[in-house]
Write an enzyme that holds these catalytic residues in place. Structure first.
Site, PDB file in Angstrom:
ATOM      1  CD1 TRP A  90      54.294  17.628 -15.691  1.00  0.00           C
ATOM      2  CD2 TRP A  90      52.501  17.706 -14.002  1.00  0.00           C
ATOM      3  NE1 TRP A  90      53.930  16.451 -15.238  1.00  0.00           N
ATOM      4  CE2 TRP A  90      52.998  16.291 -14.268  1.00  0.00           C
ATOM      5  CE3 TRP A  90      51.322  17.997 -13.302  1.00  0.00           C
ATOM      6  CZ2 TRP A  90      52.365  15.273 -13.717  1.00  0.00           C
ATOM      7  CZ3 TRP A  90      50.610  16.761 -12.541  1.00  0.00           C
ATOM      8  CH2 TRP A  90      51.302  15.585 -12.777  1.00  0.00           C
ATOM      9  CG  ASP A 104      56.573  22.342 -11.615  1.00  0.00           C
ATOM     10  OD1 ASP A 104      57.494  21.736 -10.918  1.00  0.00           O
ATOM     11  OD2 ASP A 104      55.355  21.628 -12.089  1.00  0.00           O
ATOM     12  CE  LYS A 107      57.843  13.678 -11.451  1.00  0.00           C
ATOM     13  NZ  LYS A 107      57.260  14.496 -11.644  1.00  0.00           N
TER      14      LYS A 107
HETATM   15  C1  PLP Z   1      55.543  15.139 -11.723  1.00  0.00           C
HETATM   16  C2  PLP Z   1      55.316  16.551 -11.820  1.00  0.00           C
HETATM   17  C3  PLP Z   1      54.504  17.190 -11.254  1.00  0.00           C
HETATM   18  C4  PLP Z   1      53.490  16.479 -10.066  1.00  0.00           C
HETATM   19  O1  PLP Z   1      54.067  16.088  -9.210  1.00  0.00           O
HETATM   20  P1  PLP Z   1      53.066  15.231  -7.679  1.00  0.00           P
HETATM   21  O2  PLP Z   1      53.995  14.945  -6.870  1.00  0.00           O
HETATM   22  O3  PLP Z   1      52.771  13.828  -8.847  1.00  0.00           O
HETATM   23  O4  PLP Z   1      51.994  16.183  -7.590  1.00  0.00           O
HETATM   24  C5  PLP Z   1      54.377  18.480 -11.429  1.00  0.00           C
HETATM   25  N1  PLP Z   1      54.858  19.387 -12.194  1.00  0.00           N
HETATM   26  C6  PLP Z   1      55.997  18.622 -13.010  1.00  0.00           C
HETATM   27  C7  PLP Z   1      57.090  19.420 -13.902  1.00  0.00           C
HETATM   28  C8  PLP Z   1      56.130  17.035 -12.832  1.00  0.00           C
HETATM   29  O5  PLP Z   1      57.168  16.756 -13.525  1.00  0.00           O
END
Ligand code: PLP
Length: 367
Positions: A105, A174, A198
């Site tokens: 990511w 993030d 998540k």
């Molecule tokens: C799932 C995830 C993303 C991407 O998310 P989307 O909503 O599918 O764009 C980005 N960063 C992390 C750490 C993730 O777990």
């Protein structure tokens, strides 16, 4: 997955939601608070939705102790949209930013940001993720607009157990897969981004927590739906938000509060991940995690079956038998293979105990 009985869902995202929250949503689905209509059918400018919008913001502020000089925004476009939004809103100051790429990511975030300015990688990209180079070896630029990292790499199973020291450069993080699973000192960050799907809700809403003084300098090209300054000014109802997603998220946040807040989630997260890592030690590497011990994730735990290199036949069998026991979404990400168990907040210690029992029993038969 036909039956209505609750499954053991170890999916990486979208992921398990608390059953109580889903029941509440079910109860309100046809008539929200005696209105005779669903929340889904109501204006985003109604007083009902305004309350949900404000309650969700307040819950996040309370749960994460967000200081007054930080704004909380609800956006669309997912975590991936936020990769671009971060660059378009925050890179204008100096035209460059530092990125710590520790997995999938953060790698994607760096690539996206490079469309909008100069991206410096603070350490060379590893061939195979699974470690984080010591902070003393990082090359930071004092001229960077921000230092970016991903707190928990959902695909690779690598987690930061500290906040990097960026000197005076704002930190952008993030936290899509780790938000609300541990205490964080928000004041250490310039900006925190996280998709809800998540740990805190369904897909469709991305939470942005941003320090006020970083607003006001978006790039000219920044679309208004990605413009933090503008979204803040409009209290996250610039255009139609993902109202249903925010509504469910608000309920999950109340559920976290009711269940002891972030401190309780953190304690439970430590217990759950210990159960699984201990089971791997007990198995003498029959179940084996490829990640350096000091950076192992408490949330997304990849492992191989049949030894450190993994035996694909055994892994297929493992997944097949797990499904018979209603344990779902354990398949590792397509880019890394093997097995991955995601232990988000709604996943209980009992769920993990069931998984560990199955692993022990599986090893007896195939180990
Ligand atoms: C799932 C995830 C993303 C991407 O998310 P989307 O909503 O599918 O764009 C980005 N960063 C992390 C750490 C993730 O777990």
């Amino acid at each position: 997955m036909g039956s209505s009985q609750s499954a053991l869902n170890f999916g990486a995202g979208p992921a398990k939601l608390p059953r109580e929250v889903l029941s509440e949503v079910q109860n309100e689905l046809l008539s929200f608070k005696d209105s005779g209509m669903s929340l889904m059918e109501m204006s985003h400018r109604s007083k009902e939705y305004s309350k949900i919008n404000n309650d969700a913001q307040n819950a996040i502020r309370q749960l994460l102790n967000v200081p007054d000089n930080y704004k909380i925004l609800f956006m669309q476009g997912g975590g991936t949209g936020a990769f671009a939004a971060v660059a378009m809103n925050l890179m204008n100051r100096t035209g460059s930013a530092d990125y710590a790429v520790t997995g999938t990511w953060s790698g994607k975030a760096a690539k996206e940001a490079a469309k909008y300015g100069k991206v410096n990688l603070v350490f060379p990209k590893a061939d195979k993720p699974g470690s984080i180079p010591a902070e003393s070896t990082w090359t930071l630029n004092s001229n960077a607009s921000y230092l970016y990292y991903c707190d928990n790499e959902t695909v690779d199973g690598v987690e930061f157990h500290y906040i990097p020291n960026s000197k005076d450069v704002p930190i952008v993080c993030d936290m899509s897969s780790s938000i609300m699973t541990k205490h964080v000192d928000v004041s250490k960050f310039g900006c925190i981004i996280g998709g809800a799907q998540k740990n805190i809700g369904p897909a469709g809403v991305t939470v942005v927590i941003i320090r006020e003084d970083l607003l006001g300098n978006p790039m000219q090209i920044c679309p208004s739906v990605f413009d933090f300054t503008h979204i803040n000014k409009e209290n996250s109802v610039h255009n139609t938000p993902a109202t249903f997603s925010v509504y469910v998220m608000e309920k999950v946040l109340q559920w976290i509060k009711k269940n002891g807040g972030v401190a309780a989630m953190e304690k439970q997260s430590a217990e759950k991940s210990k159960l699984l890592y201990d089971a791997m030690i007990q198995s003498n590497n029959f179940f084996s995690c490829p990640i350096d011990e000091d950076v192992r994730s408490r949330i997304n735990i990849p492992f191989r079956v049949g030894g450190p290199q993994g035996n694909e036949e055994l892994e297929a069998k493992f997944l097949e038998e797990a499904e018979k026991l209603k344990m779902y979404q354990l398949k590792g990400h397509r880019s890394v293979g093997g097995i991955r168990a995601s232990l988000y907040n709604a996943v209980t210690s009992e769920d993990v105990t069931s998984l560990v029992k199955f692993m022990e029993e599986f090893k007896k038969r195939y180990g």
